[in-house]
Design a protein around this motif. Sequence first.
Motif, mmCIF file in Angstrom:
data_model
loop_
_atom_site.group_PDB
_atom_site.id
_atom_site.type_symbol
_atom_site.label_atom_id
_atom_site.label_comp_id
_atom_site.label_asym_id
_atom_site.label_seq_id
_atom_site.Cartn_x
_atom_site.Cartn_y
_atom_site.Cartn_z
ATOM 1 N N LEU A 179 0.878 -1.170 0.000
ATOM 2 C CA LEU A 179 0.000 0.000 0.000
ATOM 3 C C LEU A 179 0.909 1.212 0.000
ATOM 4 N N ASN A 180 0.941 1.920 -1.113
ATOM 5 C CA ASN A 180 1.756 3.130 -1.232
ATOM 6 C C ASN A 180 0.874 4.326 -0.869
ATOM 7 N N LEU A 181 1.058 4.824 0.349
ATOM 8 C CA LEU A 181 0.231 5.907 0.874
ATOM 9 C C LEU A 181 0.874 7.248 0.526
ATOM 10 N N HIS A 182 0.224 7.987 -0.344
ATOM 11 C CA HIS A 182 0.720 9.308 -0.751
ATOM 12 C C HIS A 182 -0.027 10.373 0.036
ATOM 13 N N GLN A 183 0.712 11.126 0.787
ATOM 14 C CA GLN A 183 0.160 12.221 1.584
ATOM 15 C C GLN A 183 0.569 13.536 0.924
ATOM 16 N N CYS A 184 -0.429 14.283 0.447
ATOM 17 C CA CYS A 184 -0.159 15.538 -0.256
ATOM 18 C C CYS A 184 -0.679 16.704 0.581
ATOM 19 N N VAL A 185 0.215 17.570 0.969
ATOM 20 C CA VAL A 185 -0.152 18.746 1.764
ATOM 21 C C VAL A 185 0.072 19.988 0.904
ATOM 22 N N THR B 111 -4.533 15.837 1.289
ATOM 23 C CA THR B 111 -5.295 14.836 0.544
ATOM 24 C C THR B 111 -4.499 13.540 0.454
ATOM 25 N N VAL B 112 -5.220 12.411 0.298
ATOM 26 C CA VAL B 112 -4.565 11.103 0.168
ATOM 27 C C VAL B 112 -5.153 10.264 -0.957
ATOM 28 N N VAL B 113 -6.303 10.651 -1.528
ATOM 29 C CA VAL B 113 -6.959 9.821 -2.534
ATOM 30 C C VAL B 113 -6.911 10.481 -3.908
ATOM 31 N N VAL C 42 -5.222 15.955 -6.295
ATOM 32 C CA VAL C 42 -5.201 14.498 -6.223
ATOM 33 C C VAL C 42 -3.930 14.019 -5.533
ATOM 34 N N ALA C 43 -4.012 12.814 -4.975
ATOM 35 C CA ALA C 43 -2.849 12.143 -4.388
ATOM 36 C C ALA C 43 -2.745 10.743 -4.994
ATOM 37 N N GLY C 44 -1.526 10.243 -5.131
ATOM 38 C CA GLY C 44 -1.284 9.024 -5.893
ATOM 39 C C GLY C 44 -1.326 7.729 -5.118
ATOM 40 N N THR C 45 -2.040 7.658 -4.006
ATOM 41 C CA THR C 45 -2.134 6.419 -3.227
ATOM 42 C C THR C 45 -2.561 5.257 -4.117
ATOM 43 N N ASN C 46 -1.901 4.093 -3.939
ATOM 44 C CA ASN C 46 -2.179 2.929 -4.780
ATOM 45 C C ASN C 46 -1.732 1.656 -4.088
ATOM 46 N N VAL C 47 -2.134 0.515 -4.639
ATOM 47 C CA VAL C 47 -1.632 -0.798 -4.222
ATOM 48 C C VAL C 47 -0.851 -1.383 -5.387
ATOM 49 N N SER C 48 0.361 -1.864 -5.117
ATOM 50 C CA SER C 48 1.251 -2.304 -6.190
ATOM 51 C C SER C 48 2.262 -3.297 -5.642
ATOM 52 N N ASN C 49 2.900 -4.039 -6.528
ATOM 53 C CA ASN C 49 4.017 -4.895 -6.125
ATOM 54 C C ASN C 49 5.327 -4.124 -6.071
ATOM 55 N N THR C 50 5.277 -2.842 -6.367
ATOM 56 C CA THR C 50 6.459 -1.974 -6.362
ATOM 57 C C THR C 50 6.321 -0.934 -5.261
ATOM 58 N N ARG C 51 7.402 -0.711 -4.533
ATOM 59 C CA ARG C 51 7.434 0.329 -3.505
ATOM 60 C C ARG C 51 7.585 1.698 -4.172
ATOM 61 N N ASP C 52 6.664 2.602 -3.897
ATOM 62 C CA ASP C 52 6.792 3.958 -4.428
ATOM 63 C C ASP C 52 7.806 4.739 -3.596
ATOM 64 N N THR C 53 8.714 5.406 -4.291
ATOM 65 C CA THR C 53 9.671 6.284 -3.625
ATOM 66 C C THR C 53 9.462 7.741 -4.031
ATOM 67 N N ASP C 54 8.784 7.953 -5.168
ATOM 68 C CA ASP C 54 8.511 9.303 -5.638
ATOM 69 C C ASP C 54 7.061 9.661 -5.329
ATOM 70 N N SER D 297 4.557 13.154 1.623
ATOM 71 C CA SER D 297 5.375 11.939 1.645
ATOM 72 C C SER D 297 4.712 10.827 0.866
ATOM 73 N N ALA D 298 5.534 9.896 0.374
ATOM 74 C CA ALA D 298 5.067 8.634 -0.189
ATOM 75 C C ALA D 298 5.603 7.533 0.718
ATOM 76 N N THR D 299 4.708 6.775 1.349
ATOM 77 C CA THR D 299 5.098 5.770 2.334
ATOM 78 C C THR D 299 4.655 4.389 1.864
ATOM 79 N N PRO D 300 5.594 3.505 1.475
ATOM 80 C CA PRO D 300 5.210 2.145 1.096
ATOM 81 C C PRO D 300 5.027 1.275 2.342
ATOM 82 N N LEU D 301 3.866 0.665 2.475
ATOM 83 C CA LEU D 301 3.530 -0.177 3.621
ATOM 84 C C LEU D 301 3.364 -1.608 3.135
ATOM 85 N N ASP D 302 4.186 -2.530 3.673
ATOM 86 C CA ASP D 302 4.190 -3.922 3.246
ATOM 87 C C ASP D 302 2.973 -4.641 3.830
#
Length: 248
Positions: A114-120, A132-134, A142-154, A171-176
């Motif tokens: 779960l790549n949680l994108h927090q946009c302030v 925003t997060v969705v 908009v915020a780029g929160t998504n589920v993926s097999n890749t960890r978002d760093t950007d 921030s972009a926070t990848p949660l395993d």
Amino acid sequence: MRVLPRSAALAATAVSVAALAGPVPAATAATTAPPPPAGRYLNLHQCVYHGPFLPTSFDLMTTLVPSRDGRFGAGTDISDTPVPAAVCGPGDGTYEPSVYTAAEGYDLTTGRYLNLHQCVFWSDYDQDHLTTVVRTTDVKFVAGTNVSNTRDTDLFCGGGGTDHPVPLLSSATPLDLTAGRYLNLHQCMYYYEGFRDHFTTFAPSRDGRFRAGTNISNTPDTQPSCGAGDGNFKLIPLLSGVKALPLG
């Protein structure tokens, strides 16, 4: 400059009831009951409230989880169905849901992270933050929160229009999703009296003074973990909170 209607329409109120599947083993003193069965979708309810009746300022604040003040609740959950609309509290008479309120269902079966994108964002005109997060909101925010097999760093955020993205607080926070049984979603609300401005964090940001302790763990968190603020913006415990969402 943001232009908002005096009141926003929430399209629908959804109530989901989870049913237990399969036989339930008899409880014994030596066992601990497991969490309820998880669903397929993480439904993030982004409830953004604004204060159109404030005499000298404009203020937005965002909730994803129920705060201790139920008037600003948010219906974030895990369910077998994606939500059609955000479920939010009514506000308190001064603050009411805004047009930036939105909901998004993320299919947890489509990836490991779960790549949680927090946009302030910050408005110079209104002297106000918006978090925003969705993805389903005004395209500028908009915020780029998504589920993926890749960890978002950007980090991916909308451009904000006349508002400015604030990289230090975003921030972009990848949660395993395989790392534990619970997604512990932390909500940290801050307020600065000088601007009459609330803003919220849900994840660790580059500025640790406003960090939020969202994590995946085998233990359900019961108290929010938040940074102390910077001396001007102070933590508001009444509007902060945490929700432990069972992953299975």
